[in-house]
Structures are given as structure tokens and as C-alpha cells.
Write a protein that holds these residues in place. Structure first.
Motif, short mmCIF file in Angstrom:
data_model
loop_
_atom_site.label_atom_id
_atom_site.label_comp_id
_atom_site.label_asym_id
_atom_site.label_seq_id
_atom_site.Cartn_x
_atom_site.Cartn_y
_atom_site.Cartn_z
N ALA A 283 0.82 -1.21 0.00
CA ALA A 283 0.00 0.00 0.00
C ALA A 283 0.86 1.26 0.00
CB ALA A 283 -0.94 0.00 1.20
N ALA A 284 1.98 1.24 0.70
CA ALA A 284 2.82 2.43 0.78
C ALA A 284 3.38 2.80 -0.60
CB ALA A 284 3.96 2.20 1.77
N LEU A 285 3.83 1.81 -1.36
CA LEU A 285 4.36 2.10 -2.70
C LEU A 285 3.24 2.46 -3.66
CD1 LEU A 285 7.25 -0.47 -3.29
CD2 LEU A 285 7.38 2.01 -3.06
N ASP A 286 2.07 1.85 -3.51
CA ASP A 286 0.95 2.23 -4.37
C ASP A 286 0.57 3.69 -4.14
OD1 ASP A 286 0.79 -0.26 -5.52
OD2 ASP A 286 -0.77 -0.99 -4.15
N GLU A 287 0.61 4.13 -2.90
CA GLU A 287 0.30 5.53 -2.60
C GLU A 287 1.35 6.45 -3.20
OE1 GLU A 287 -0.42 8.39 1.32
OE2 GLU A 287 -0.16 6.24 1.56
N LYS A 288 2.61 6.04 -3.11
CA LYS A 288 3.67 6.85 -3.73
C LYS A 288 3.51 6.90 -5.24
CE LYS A 288 7.56 6.99 -0.56
NZ LYS A 288 9.03 6.79 -0.45
N ALA A 289 3.12 5.77 -5.84
CA ALA A 289 2.91 5.75 -7.29
C ALA A 289 1.78 6.68 -7.70
CB ALA A 289 2.61 4.32 -7.75
N ALA A 290 0.72 6.73 -6.91
CA ALA A 290 -0.40 7.61 -7.22
C ALA A 290 0.01 9.07 -7.08
CB ALA A 290 -1.57 7.31 -6.29
N GLN A 291 0.79 9.39 -6.07
CA GLN A 291 1.24 10.77 -5.90
C GLN A 291 2.21 11.19 -6.99
OE1 GLN A 291 2.88 10.76 -1.94
NE2 GLN A 291 0.88 10.83 -0.93
N THR A 292 3.08 10.27 -7.39
CA THR A 292 4.10 10.60 -8.39
C THR A 292 3.50 10.80 -9.78
OG1 THR A 292 5.75 9.34 -7.15
CG2 THR A 292 6.25 9.84 -9.45
N THR A 293 2.59 9.92 -10.16
CA THR A 293 2.00 9.97 -11.51
C THR A 293 0.79 10.89 -11.58
OG1 THR A 293 0.58 8.06 -11.05
CG2 THR A 293 2.78 7.63 -11.97
N GLY A 294 0.22 11.24 -10.45
CA GLY A 294 -1.00 12.05 -10.46
C GLY A 294 -2.22 11.25 -10.81
N ASN A 295 -2.09 9.95 -10.84
CA ASN A 295 -3.20 9.04 -11.17
C ASN A 295 -3.54 8.25 -9.90
OD1 ASN A 295 -5.05 7.28 -12.21
ND2 ASN A 295 -3.62 6.24 -13.61
N THR A 296 -4.72 8.49 -9.36
CA THR A 296 -5.09 7.82 -8.11
C THR A 296 -5.26 6.32 -8.26
OG1 THR A 296 -7.43 8.29 -8.57
CG2 THR A 296 -6.22 9.89 -7.21
N SER A 297 -5.41 5.84 -9.47
CA SER A 297 -5.57 4.40 -9.69
C SER A 297 -4.26 3.71 -10.04
CB SER A 297 -6.60 4.14 -10.80
OG SER A 297 -6.16 4.72 -12.03
N ALA A 298 -3.16 4.46 -10.03
CA ALA A 298 -1.87 3.87 -10.39
C ALA A 298 -1.41 2.91 -9.31
CB ALA A 298 -0.84 4.98 -10.59
N THR A 299 -0.76 1.87 -9.74
CA THR A 299 -0.21 0.88 -8.81
C THR A 299 1.26 0.65 -9.13
OG1 THR A 299 -0.93 -0.93 -10.24
CG2 THR A 299 -2.43 -0.28 -8.46
N ILE A 300 1.91 -0.05 -8.25
CA ILE A 300 3.34 -0.31 -8.40
C ILE A 300 3.56 -1.61 -9.15
CG2 ILE A 300 3.78 -1.67 -6.33
CD1 ILE A 300 5.83 1.36 -7.45
N ASP A 301 4.59 -1.65 -9.96
CA ASP A 301 4.96 -2.86 -10.70
C ASP A 301 6.32 -3.34 -10.22
OD1 ASP A 301 2.63 -2.72 -12.28
OD2 ASP A 301 3.59 -1.28 -13.64
N ALA A 302 6.63 -4.61 -10.53
CA ALA A 302 7.92 -5.21 -10.17
C ALA A 302 8.21 -5.01 -8.68
CB ALA A 302 9.04 -4.63 -11.04
N LEU A 303 7.22 -5.30 -7.86
CA LEU A 303 7.35 -5.08 -6.42
C LEU A 303 8.26 -6.13 -5.79
CD1 LEU A 303 6.39 -3.62 -3.82
CD2 LEU A 303 4.50 -5.26 -3.74
N THR A 304 9.22 -5.67 -5.01
CA THR A 304 10.09 -6.56 -4.24
C THR A 304 10.20 -6.05 -2.81
OG1 THR A 304 12.08 -5.33 -4.89
CG2 THR A 304 11.46 -7.22 -6.26
N HIS A 305 10.48 -6.97 -1.90
CA HIS A 305 10.63 -6.62 -0.49
C HIS A 305 12.03 -7.01 0.00
CE1 HIS A 305 6.22 -6.85 -0.94
NE2 HIS A 305 6.21 -5.90 -0.01
N THR A 306 12.53 -6.24 0.95
CA THR A 306 13.85 -6.51 1.53
C THR A 306 13.69 -7.29 2.83
OG1 THR A 306 13.92 -4.47 2.83
CG2 THR A 306 14.63 -4.33 0.54
N ALA A 307 14.81 -7.58 3.46
CA ALA A 307 14.80 -8.33 4.72
C ALA A 307 14.66 -7.43 5.94
CB ALA A 307 16.08 -9.16 4.84
N TRP A 308 14.64 -6.13 5.75
CA TRP A 308 14.60 -5.22 6.90
C TRP A 308 13.35 -5.36 7.76
CZ3 TRP A 308 18.81 -3.45 8.77
CH2 TRP A 308 19.88 -3.14 7.94
N PRO A 309 12.18 -5.64 7.19
CA PRO A 309 11.03 -5.85 8.08
C PRO A 309 11.25 -7.00 9.06
CG PRO A 309 10.30 -5.52 5.83
CD PRO A 309 11.78 -5.67 5.78
#
Length: 219
Positions: A124-150
């Protein structure tokens, strides 16, 4: 004629039997301090690292985006601060209050670990950033990966939880901050009362007057 000696037979002192328990209390105290401080530090540091990475489609290309632990959830870092405060407070209270503070310490570690573990797969955090960056509220993130920090953050929460459990189990045997002045449990010796002034010595009479005493009062 036989004589009976009045000299008492030396007895073995009982406090020596309490030495192992005292050593165990010191070990549990040191372990709780180490686990609590280390766990809180790990949570605070790991929460500031990148937890997720991805790409957002912008025009004909893509824009790389990242989200750190604070973007995903600010709960672990907030609970780590609460845990540090509880770790200090557990030595300032005693009795039932100490048990309550120890419980708060354990719950802080449990909450920090669970929230970090649940945020390990969050998008959700990256999807929100994608919407803010593109100006498209329906934008989502692609090629999502997670690190070991969590997961590192979750381990830090587990360390805090262990510190809280140690405080719950052994905290009643730990000293308090004010206890350093009366560690042996014996009352402090009272100061001897000043000797009565000698009427034949004028300097004693003046000293008694300086102390607010009546030098003519009979003892």
C-alpha cells in the motif's frame, strides 16, 4: 568438678545461602537491560531502512520507487521508544507498579514485532507513492520486491519482548534506583547526640547556643 564454658558455639551465617539467588538476579537484570536496549536500537534503525521497492509507469517509461519502514508503518519505531521508556521506568518503581511496567515493556516488543512482520509484504505504501508521483489515483506499483529489513525489525521486537518477560519473571528481585542507599536492608545508624555542654568551658556554651540549644537545661 566440671565447668561449662559460657562461650557460644559459632553458627554458620544464613545469608551465604542467598548468594546464588543474588547472582541469578544480577544475571537476569543484565540480560534484560541488554535485550531491551539492543532490541529497541535494532527496531529504530531497521525501521528507517528500505522495506519495499518497485516501479511506477510514467508516460512511456517507469520510475523506480522505494518505501522505508516509516512509510509502511510507524508503529514499530513508536513502540521501540515506549519500550526504552519502560526499560528505564522498571527500575524506578517496585511491587505491582513494576509488574505493570514490565508488562508494558513486553507488549511493546510484541506489538513492534507483529507490526513489522505484517508490514513485510505490504504494498500500500508504494501504491500511494505511485499515485502521488504519476498524479493518477488508480496507479499501482509494478515489479514489487521486499527486503529483509522488516524481518530484522521483527527480531528487534522479539528481543524487547524477551526483556519484558525477564522483567515480569525476575523483576521483583531487582533493586530500585533508591535502593542503592540501603542494599543490605538494614536501617541507617543514627548520629550520636552531641554531648551536653560543660558549664566550666565557655566555648561549649557558645557552641550550644549556636546550635539553638539551652546550655542551662539539665540532661
Amino acid at each position: 568438678m566440671e565447668y561449662v564454658s559460657a562461650v557460644p558455639v559459632p553458627q554458620t551465617r544464613a545469608p551465604a545461602a542467598a548468594a546464588p539467588d543474588s547472582a541469578g538476579s544480577r544475571r537476569s537484570l543484565a540480560a534484560a537491560l541488554l535485550l531491551g536496549a539492543a532490541g529497541s536500537t535494532v527496531v529504530l534503525l531497521a525501521s528507517g531502512q528500505t522495506w519495499a521497492e518497485g516501479e511506477a509507469a510514467v508516460g512511456g517509461g517507469t520510475l523506480p520507487l522505494t518505501a522505508d519502514g516509516q512509510d509502511v508503518t510507524g508503529l514499530p519505531a513508536a513502540l521501540a521508544i515506549v519500550a526504552l521508556a519502560a526499560l528505564v521506568a522498571v527500575f524506578a518503581v517496585r511491587g505491582g507498579s513494576r509488574a505493570l511496567v514490565a508488562g508494558l515493556l513486553a507488549l511493546s516488543g510484541l506489538g513492534a514485532g507483529l507490526s513489522a512482520y505484517l508490514g513485510a509484504s505490504d504494498s500500500a505504501a508504494l501504491d500511494e507513492k505511485a499515485a502521488q508521483t504519476t498524479g493518477n489515483t488508480s496507479a499501482t506499483i509494478d515489479a514489487l520486491t521486499h527486503t529483509a529489513w522488516p524481518y530484522v525489525t521483527a527480531v528487534g521486537g522479539l528481543l524487547i519482548l524477551l526483556a519484558g518477560l525477564l522483567a515480569l519473571r525476575y523483576g521483583s528481585r531487582w533493586p530500585t534506583m533508591s535502593g542503592r542507599y540501603e542494599r543490605d536492608g538494614t536501617p541507617r545508624p543514627r548520629k550520636a547526640a552531641p554531648a551536653a555542654p560543660d558549664p566550666d568551658r565557655p566555648e561549649d556554651l557558645w557552641k550550644a547556643l549556636d546550635r539553638g540549644e539551652d546550655p542551662t537545661r539539665e540532661v
